[in-house]
Design an enzyme around this catalytic site. Structure first.
Site, PDB file in Angstrom:
ATOM      1  N   HIS B  78       0.327 -56.082 127.050  1.00 35.30           N
ATOM      2  CA  HIS B  78      -0.234 -55.561 125.793  1.00 35.30           C
ATOM      3  C   HIS B  78      -0.418 -54.050 125.905  1.00 35.30           C
ATOM      4  CE1 HIS B  78      -3.025 -54.931 122.411  1.00 35.30           C
ATOM      5  NE2 HIS B  78      -3.815 -54.312 123.276  1.00 35.30           N
ATOM      6  N   ASP B 107      20.471 -32.046 109.986  1.00 33.98           N
ATOM      7  CA  ASP B 107      20.352 -33.128 110.972  1.00 33.98           C
ATOM      8  C   ASP B 107      19.668 -32.528 112.186  1.00 33.98           C
ATOM      9  OD1 ASP B 107      20.610 -35.472 112.525  1.00 33.98           O
ATOM     10  OD2 ASP B 107      22.502 -35.963 111.547  1.00 33.98           O
ATOM     11  N   TRP B 142      -1.586 -51.816 132.744  1.00 29.46           N
ATOM     12  CA  TRP B 142      -0.556 -50.851 132.324  1.00 29.46           C
ATOM     13  C   TRP B 142      -0.571 -49.637 133.231  1.00 29.46           C
ATOM     14  CZ3 TRP B 142      -0.575 -45.783 130.417  1.00 29.46           C
ATOM     15  CH2 TRP B 142      -1.828 -45.213 130.207  1.00 29.46           C
ATOM     16  N   SER B 172      14.820 -41.939 127.643  1.00 27.55           N
ATOM     17  CA  SER B 172      14.811 -41.918 126.184  1.00 27.55           C
ATOM     18  C   SER B 172      13.846 -40.867 125.671  1.00 27.55           C
ATOM     19  CB  SER B 172      14.428 -43.299 125.659  1.00 27.55           C
ATOM     20  OG  SER B 172      14.094 -43.231 124.302  1.00 27.55           O
ATOM     21  N   SER B 173      12.606 -40.886 126.220  1.00 32.81           N
ATOM     22  CA  SER B 173      11.591 -39.942 125.741  1.00 32.81           C
ATOM     23  C   SER B 173      12.031 -38.514 125.997  1.00 32.81           C
ATOM     24  CB  SER B 173      10.263 -40.198 126.449  1.00 32.81           C
ATOM     25  OG  SER B 173       9.829 -41.500 126.202  1.00 32.81           O
ATOM     26  N   HIS B 256      -2.717 -38.425 131.515  1.00 32.30           N
ATOM     27  CA  HIS B 256      -3.587 -37.775 130.538  1.00 32.30           C
ATOM     28  C   HIS B 256      -2.838 -36.943 129.515  1.00 32.30           C
ATOM     29  CE1 HIS B 256      -7.461 -37.794 128.831  1.00 32.30           C
ATOM     30  NE2 HIS B 256      -7.101 -36.643 128.325  1.00 32.30           N
ATOM     31  N   GLU B 258      -0.128 -37.765 128.485  1.00 34.41           N
ATOM     32  CA  GLU B 258       0.364 -38.871 127.659  1.00 34.41           C
ATOM     33  C   GLU B 258      -0.620 -39.183 126.520  1.00 34.41           C
ATOM     34  OE1 GLU B 258       3.000 -40.634 127.292  1.00 34.41           O
ATOM     35  OE2 GLU B 258       2.328 -42.448 126.268  1.00 34.41           O
ATOM     36  N   TYR B 260      -2.337 -37.128 124.932  1.00 34.61           N
ATOM     37  CA  TYR B 260      -2.098 -36.151 123.861  1.00 34.61           C
ATOM     38  C   TYR B 260      -0.710 -36.319 123.272  1.00 34.61           C
ATOM     39  CZ  TYR B 260      -6.525 -34.714 125.469  1.00 34.61           C
ATOM     40  OH  TYR B 260      -7.844 -34.770 125.802  1.00 34.61           O
ATOM     41  N   SER B 271      -2.657 -33.611 109.262  1.00 30.19           N
ATOM     42  CA  SER B 271      -2.600 -32.244 108.743  1.00 30.19           C
ATOM     43  C   SER B 271      -1.608 -32.102 107.595  1.00 30.19           C
ATOM     44  CB  SER B 271      -2.239 -31.264 109.868  1.00 30.19           C
ATOM     45  OG  SER B 271      -3.225 -31.335 110.881  1.00 30.19           O
ATOM     46  N   HIS B 305     -10.298 -37.075 135.654  1.00 26.96           N
ATOM     47  CA  HIS B 305     -11.483 -37.698 135.035  1.00 26.96           C
ATOM     48  C   HIS B 305     -11.286 -39.205 134.896  1.00 26.96           C
ATOM     49  CE1 HIS B 305      -9.895 -36.826 130.691  1.00 26.96           C
ATOM     50  NE2 HIS B 305      -9.474 -37.987 131.101  1.00 26.96           N
ATOM     51  N   HIS B 306     -10.080 -39.671 135.155  1.00 24.43           N
ATOM     52  CA  HIS B 306      -9.868 -41.124 135.240  1.00 24.43           C
ATOM     53  C   HIS B 306     -10.264 -41.645 136.622  1.00 24.43           C
ATOM     54  CE1 HIS B 306      -7.578 -41.366 131.439  1.00 24.43           C
ATOM     55  NE2 HIS B 306      -7.248 -40.134 131.742  1.00 24.43           N
ATOM     56  N   THR B 331     -10.851 -29.785 119.847  1.00 26.10           N
ATOM     57  CA  THR B 331     -10.826 -31.008 119.045  1.00 26.10           C
ATOM     58  C   THR B 331     -11.826 -30.906 117.903  1.00 26.10           C
ATOM     59  OG1 THR B 331     -10.333 -32.144 121.104  1.00 26.10           O
ATOM     60  CG2 THR B 331     -10.831 -33.511 119.214  1.00 26.10           C
ATOM     61  N   LYS B 334     -10.485 -28.861 115.086  1.00 29.57           N
ATOM     62  CA  LYS B 334      -9.547 -29.567 114.217  1.00 29.57           C
ATOM     63  C   LYS B 334     -10.288 -30.436 113.198  1.00 29.57           C
ATOM     64  CE  LYS B 334      -5.478 -30.684 115.349  1.00 29.57           C
ATOM     65  NZ  LYS B 334      -4.754 -29.462 114.977  1.00 29.57           N
ATOM     66  N   ARG B 453     -13.862 -54.521 132.341  1.00 28.89           N
ATOM     67  CA  ARG B 453     -12.630 -54.826 131.626  1.00 28.89           C
ATOM     68  C   ARG B 453     -11.723 -55.651 132.540  1.00 28.89           C
ATOM     69  NH1 ARG B 453      -9.343 -49.085 132.151  1.00 28.89           N
ATOM     70  NH2 ARG B 453      -7.856 -50.099 130.783  1.00 28.89           N
TER      71      ARG B 453
END
Lengths: 344, 631
Positions: B78, B107, B142, B172-173, B256, B258, B260, B271, B305-306, B331, B334, B453
C-alpha cells in the site's frame, strides 16, 4: 496499578476540545498512554508536548478560521463586480515570513534544550541494565546484580526496576532493528544489531507499565510486547535476592514429570532456569515464569490453558516464532504446564 | 479548418486495432498524459483497496481477518504503491497533461523519451508488484529498512521484485524529469521569462530538479541491497564491517526530498486553481517562487529527522531538528499567500476550488503535526506511532491527493473536451472530506495512546478498539466517495457537458486552445507579455465575461478566440513521428529486470531487446511530417 492515572486525565480535556469527548474514556484506560507519564523523561516530554500542541492549535485555529472566513465571505454572488487585482504587498509578505519564524523559535528553543538534557551521561547511581532485543522478545540483563556464577541476572519480557532510582539502559539487538518503547516512562530508543544505544530515565511511580517494540521487525512485530515492573526499592532488592538464590522448585508429582520432559525434549537447549542445569540462551530465561503477566512476549495471557496452547504449537500462536512445534503429547504438555506454574 | 493536413497521412477509418496501435505508438504528450492518468488511477484504487483490507483487520482487537504475513505485505505494498506509483508520477501526469500547453509549446523536448518514461513506469509498476503472483509481495514496509530487508531476515522473492521494480521505476522518473526540465528551459513561448511562468510550471521545474538529485541516491541504496541479497556483500552487516545506519541515511537522503517531490506538484496545482476560482492573480508570486526554492533546498538537509530515535546523539538530533523547523517558514509563507489570494476575491464554489480549499486546510493540519515531530524529544514519543500515520496522511492524502482531485476536475476537461459532473463531484468532495477526517484525525489520538504503526493486531486491554472502529468506518466512507469519483470519470467521458476552450475563465495559455487540443496544441505560437498571459489577452480583447455564464462555466467556444484559431499564420509545425520503439525498449528493460531474478538467459534477452531498440531509435526519423498553418 494506575493509582495516579485519574488525576492526570483531566489534562486530556484540552485535547478533547478538538475531537469527541467520549474518546477520553478510552484514553484514561489505555496503558500505553503517552499523556499519562510516570517517569521523568515521559513527563518532561509531556510538558514540551503541551507547548507544541498549544502553538499548533493556536496556528491551526487561526489559519483555518481565516480560510473558512475567506471561503464564505468572498464567495461569488451574482452581480458582484470584478475583484481588485492585488499582486502582492511587500510588508505583508515580510510578515508572512516573520510570523512562522517567531512561532518556530518559541517551540524550537525548549525542544533543543531538552535534546541536550536527555543526552547527558547517566548519573553514577544509575542502575545499569542491558536490553537485548530479539525477534520477537526482550532480554534484560542486570549488570549491577550478578548470580552465583558471576553472570548478570537475566529476565525475559519483564523488566524489574526500583522506583525513584535512575536506570541507564544500554540497548542492542541480536538480529534486526527493534525499538524499545514504554510510553508512560520514556520516549523510544532503537535497539540496533551490533551498535549500542543508551536510554536513561527515572520511574517515579510503582506499578506495571506496558511496553512494545515500535520499529517493524518482521512477521510477529505486533506480538513483541513487554512489561516494566516498578517496585519499591526494598521489594526490588528482595526480587534480586530471590533470583540470586533461585533453585529448582520442589520436584513432586506433575512438577517432577514436567522437569523430566523439559530435559528429555531439549527445552533446556534454548532456555535457562536459574540455579538448575538448564542453561540454554537461545530463548527467554524462564525463571519466575509463574509470576509473569503473559506468555511469549505477551502474545497470550499466562493461564494454564494458554500455556498448553502455546506448547502444543508455538508458531501457530505466534507466526514465525523460533520455538518449534515439538509434537508434545497431551501428557507431556500438562506436565510442562505444571512445571511452569511451579517456577515462582 | 485553418490547418492543412495534406502532409499527414491519416487512416481512412479508425478500427479497434488501429486505435490500439495509435495509443501504443503515441508520442503526443497529451495522450501520454492520459495513459499516465489512467495507470495512476488504477494503482490508486488498488492501493486504496489494500488499505480497506487492513482497516477490516484493525477494526476490532484480536481480529483474525488477515494473517500477519498478508497484513505485512498489504501495508508494505500500500505504502510503496501510493508513494511510487501514485504520488511520484503525479508530476509526470500533470506535466504531460498540461505543462507544454501552459508554456505555449507544441510538445515536449523529446517526445519519444516521454513515451519511454511512460512505458517504463507501466512495466516497472508491474515488476514491483509481481511478488503478489510469485509467492508473496515484499513485507518490510515501503521504507525497506536493512538489515530486515537483507537475505537472512527476508528470503521472499517479493523483496527481489520490490528492489528491481524500484530500480527500473527510477529510470522512468529520471527520464521524465530530464525531458520536462529541458522542455521548460528551452521551449517556453517567446516572452515567457522564468518569472512569467505559471507557478505550476515553477513547481514542476523544482520537482524535476529534486528528482534528478534524489533518485540516484535511492538507486545506490537499492544496488547495495541487491548486492547484499545476491552477491554476498555485507553493506548493512555490522559484524562484517558494514553499517546498520547506511540504508536509513541513503533511503532518507532520497526519501525526504521525495516528500517534496510529492507535495510540490500539489502546491503548483493550488497556485493555479486558487487564483482562477478567486478571479484574482496569485498573491506574492515572487515569494511563492522563492518559498518553493527554499523548501527544495532545505529539503535535502533534513533527512535524519526520520532517525531521531536511532541513537544519533544530541548534536545530530539538534542539527536535523534545526533544518527541519526552518522548512516551516517558507511553507507558512505559501499558506498565507494562498489565503491572501482568496481574500477579497470572488470565490466560485465549484468542485476544483472545493478540493483546493480542502487541500490547504488539511495540509495546514499535517504541517502542524509535522512541526511536532521536528522536536526530537516529542518525536521520541510520536515516531513509529499512529501519530505519524496521521501526519503523513494529512500531508499526502489531505494535501497531495485533494490537490490532485482539484487538478483533475480542473484540467481533465481540457484533454477530454468534457466536463466532469459537478453534482457527482460535490458528493465526492463531501464524502471524502468527512471520511478522510474520520479516518485520519483519530489516528493522532491512537498515537498519543501509544499504538505503534505496522502492527497487524492489538489486545483489547490496550484501549485502542473504539478509535480503530471509528477509523475503519471513516475509511469506508472515503472509499464510497472514491467510487463516486471513479463513476464520474467514466460517465463524463460519455455524457459530460462539452467543456469548450475555457470553461473556468482561466488565466494561463492552455485555456486559449480548443478542448481537446489539436495534436500540435498551438497553431501559432503565442507571444507572452506578462504573467497570466491568457487572462491579460482576454482582458485586452474585452472578451472576458463577468461572473461566468448561467452554468457558471464562463465563455463557450464560440466566444473565445483562442490561439489555435489565431489570425496570423504561416508557421511550420513539425509533427513527431509515432513510434513503437519506446514501448519495445521499456519491455527490454523489464525483461532484463525479470531476468536478474530468474535467469541469466532472460537478462541477455532483455538487454538484447534494449540495445536493439536503442539502435532502431537512433535510426528512426523522428519527424512524421511538416504542416503549415494557413491564414
Amino acid at each position: 496499578m494506575f493509582s495516579r492515572l485519574p488525576l492526570r486525565c483531566p489534562r486530556l480535556v484540552g485535547v478533547g476540545l478538538f475531537l469527541v469527548i467520549p474518546l477520553l474514556l478510552t484514553a484514561c484506560t489505555a496503558p500505553q498512554n503517552t499523556f499519562a507519564g510516570q517517569g521523568d523523561q515521559a513527563r518532561t516530554i509531556l510538558g514540551l508536548y503541551w507547548l507544541l500542541i498549544g502553538a499548533a492549535a493556536f496556528v491551526g485555529v487561526v489559519v483555518i478560521a481565516m480560510l473558512l472566513y475567506a471561503f464564505f465571505r468572498f464567495r461569488h454572488r451574482p452581480g458582484a463586480g470584478e475583484p481588485q487585482e492585488v499582486h502582492g504587498n511587500t510588508r505583508l509578505e515580510i510578515a508572512w515570513f516573520l510570523i512562522p519564524t517567531i512561532i518556530v523559535l518559541i517551540v524550537a528553543i525548549p525542544s533543543w534544550r531538552t535534546i541536550f538534557r536527555f543526552g547527558q551521561a547517566p548519573p553514577p547511581n544509575a542502575l545499569q541494565v542491558q536490553v537485548v532485543a530479539h525477534q520477537w522478545w526482550w532480554e534484560f540483563r542486570y549488570l549491577n546484580h550478578r548470580g552465583p556464577d558471576g553472570n548478570p541476572i537475566v529476565s525475559g519480557n519483564e523488566l524489574y526496576l526500583p522506583v525513584g532510582q535512575p536506570v541507564a539502559l544500554t540497548l542492542v539487538s541480536s538480529d534486526v532493528i527493534h525499538s524499545f518503547w514504554v510510553p508512560r516512562l520514556a520516549g523510544k530508543m532503537d535497539a540496533n544489531p551490533g551498535v549500542t544505544t543508551r536510554l536513561t530515565f527515572t520511574p517515579h511511580e510503582t506499578g506495571t507499565f506496558y511496553g512494545q517494540c515500535a520499529e517493524f521487525c518482521g512477521l510477529s512485530h505486533a506480538l513483541m510486547r513487554f512489561r516494566v515492573k516498578v517496585l519499591p526499592a526494598e521489594e526490588f532488592q528482595q526480587w534480586v535476592q530471590r533470583r540470586q538464590a533461585h533453585t529448582l522448585p520442589p520436584l513432586v508429582g506433575d512438577v517432577q514429570r514436567g522437569w523430566e520432559v523439559f530435559q528429555a525434549r531439549g527445552c533446556n537447549a534454548c532456555h535457562t532456569i536459574d540455579g538448575t542445569s538448564a542453561r540454554g540462551i537461545i530463548g527467554p530465561n524462564l525463571t519466575g515464569m509463574a509470576s509473569r503477566d503473559g506468555i511469549a512476549a505477551m502474545a497470550l495471557p499466562n493461564t494454564p490453558e494458554a500455556m498448553a496452547r502455546w506448547l502444543r504449537n508455538p508458531p501457530a500462536v505466534k507466526a514465525g516464532a523460533k520455538m518449534p512445534n515439538l509434537n508434545l503429547t497431551d501428557e507431556e504438555i500438562s506436565a510442562l504446564v505444571a512445571f511452569m506454574a511451579a517456577l515462582k | 479548418m485553418a490547418v492543412s493536413t495534406g502532409a499527414v497521412r491519416r487512416p481512412a477509418e479508425a478500427t479497434f486495432w488501429s486505435t490500439v496501435w495509435e495509443w501504443l505508438t503515441t508520442v503526443d504528450h497529451k495522450r501520454i498524459g492520459i495513459l499516465y492518468f489512467w495507470t495512476v488511477i488504477v494503482w490508486f484504487l488498488l492501493a486504496g483497496a489494500q488499505a480497506l483490507l487492513m482497516r477490516l483487520q484493525l477494526a476490532r482487537p484480536d481480529a483474525q481477518v488477515l494473517t500477519p504475513a498478508v497484513y505485512n505485505q498489504l501495508y508494505t505494498m500500500h505504502g510503496t504503491a501510493m508513494v511510487f506509483l501514485v504520488g511520484t508520477p503525479v508530476a509526470s501526469v500533470f506535466a504531460n497533461m498540461v505543462l507544454p500547453m501552459m508554456i505555449g509549446a507544441r510538445d515536449v523536448a523529446f517526445p519519444r523519451l516521454n513515451a519511454l518514461s511512460y512505458w517504463i513506469f507501466l512495466f516497472g509498476g508491474l515488476l514491483l508488484n509481481a511478488g503478489w503472483l510469485a509467492g508473496g509481495a515484499f513485507d518490510v514496509g515501503w521504507t525497506g529498512y536493512a538489515n530486515m530487508s537483507t537475505r537472512p531476515f527476508t528470503e521472499g522473492i517479493g523483496a527481489n521484485f520490490w528492489v528491481m521494480g524500484l530500480i527500473v521505476l527510477g529510470f522512468s522518473s529520471m527520464a521524465s524529469a530530464l525531458n520536462f526540465l529541458v522542455t521548460i528551459i528551452n521551449m517556453r513561448a517567446p516572452g515567457m521569462t522564468l518569472m512569467r511562468m505559471p507557478l505550476f510550471v515553477w513547481a514542476l521545474a523544482i520537482v524535476f530538479i529534486l528528482v534528478l538529485f534524489a533518485f540516484p541516491v535511492l538507486t545506490v541504496a537499492l544496488i547495495f541491497l541487491w548486492f547484499d541479497r545476491f552477491y554476498g556483500t555485507r553493506f548493512f552487516d555490522v559484524s562484517a564491517g558494514g553499517n546498520i545506519f547506511l540504508w536509513q541515511h541513503l533511503f532518507w537522503i532520497f526519501g525526504h526530498p521525495e516528500v517534496y517531490i510529492l507535495i510540490l506538484p500539489a502546491f503548483g496545482i493550488l497556485s493555479e486553481v486558487i487564483p482562477t476560482f478567486s478571479r484574482k492573480p496569485i498573491f506574492g508570486y515572487t515569494t511563492m517562487v522563492l518559498a518553493m526554492v527554499a523548501i527544495a533546498f532545505l529539503g535535502f538537509s533534513v533527512w535524519a529527522h526520520h532517525m531521531f530515535t536511532v541513537g544519533m546523539g544530541p548534536v545530530g538530533n539538534f542539527a536535523f531538528s534545526l533544518s527541519t523547523m526552518l522548512i516551516a517558514i517558507p511553507t507558512g509563507v505559501k499558506v498565507f499567500n494562498w489565503l491572501a489570494t482568496m481574500w477579497g476575491g470572488r470565490i466560485r464554489w465549484q468542485t476544483p476550488m472545493l478540493f483546493a480549499g480542502n487541500a490547504v486546510l488539511l495540509f495546514v493540519v499535517g504541517g502542524l503535526s509535522g512541526m511536532m515531530h521536528a522536536s526530537p524529544p516529542i518525536d521520541a514519543q510520536q515516531h513509529d506511532s499512529y501519530f505519524v500515520v496521521a501526519h503523513f496522511h494529512y500531508v499526502l492524502f489531505g494535501g497531495l491527493v485533494m490537490a490532485v482531485f482539484a487538478g483533475i476536475y480542473y484540467w481533465l476537461p481540457k484533454l477530454t473536451g468534457r466536463l466532469l459532473d459537478e453534482g457527482l463531484g460535490k458528493v465526492h468532495f463531501w464524502l471524502t472530506f468527512v471520511g478522510f477526517n474520520l479516518t485520519f484525525f483519530p489516528m493522532h489520538f491512537l498515537g498519543a495512546l501509544g499504538m505503534p504503526r505496522r502492527i497487524y493486531t492489538y489486545p483489547a486491554e490496550a484501549g485502542w478498539g473504539t478509535l480503530n472502529l471509528l477509523i475503519t468506518i471513516g475509511a469506508f466512507i472515503t472509499a464510497v466517495g472514491t467510487l463516486f469519483f471513479a463513476y464520474n470519470l467514466f460517465r463524463s467521458l460519455q455524457k459530460g457537458q462539452p467543456a469548450g476552450n475555457d470553461p473556468w475563465d482561466g488565466r494561463t495559455l492552455e485555456w486559449s486552445i480548443p478542448s481537446p487540443p489539436p495534436e500540435y496544441n498551438f497553431e501559432k505560437i503565442p507571444v507572452v507579455h506578462s504573467r497570466d498571459a491568457w487572462w491579460e489577452e482576454k482582458r485586452q480583447r474585452r472578451i472576458a465575461p463577468v461572473g461566468g455564464g448561467s452554468n457558471g462555466h464562463g465563455p463557450t467556444p464560440t466566444h473565445a478566440q483562442g490561439h489555435a484559431h489565431g489570425t496570423s499564420g504561416g508557421e511550420e509545425i513539425h509533427l513527431p513521428k509515432p513510434s513503437i520503439i519506446p514501448l519495445i525498449l521499456a519491455l527490454g528493460l523489464a525483461v532484463a529486470g525479470l531476468g536478474t531474478i530468474y535467469s541469466r538467459a532472460l537478462i541477455a534477452l532483455g538487454l538484447a531487446i534494449t540495445v536493439g531498440a536503442i539502435v532502431a531509435w537512433v535510426l528512426e526519423p523522428p519527424i512524421r511530417g511538416v504542416i503549415r498553418s494557413k491564414e
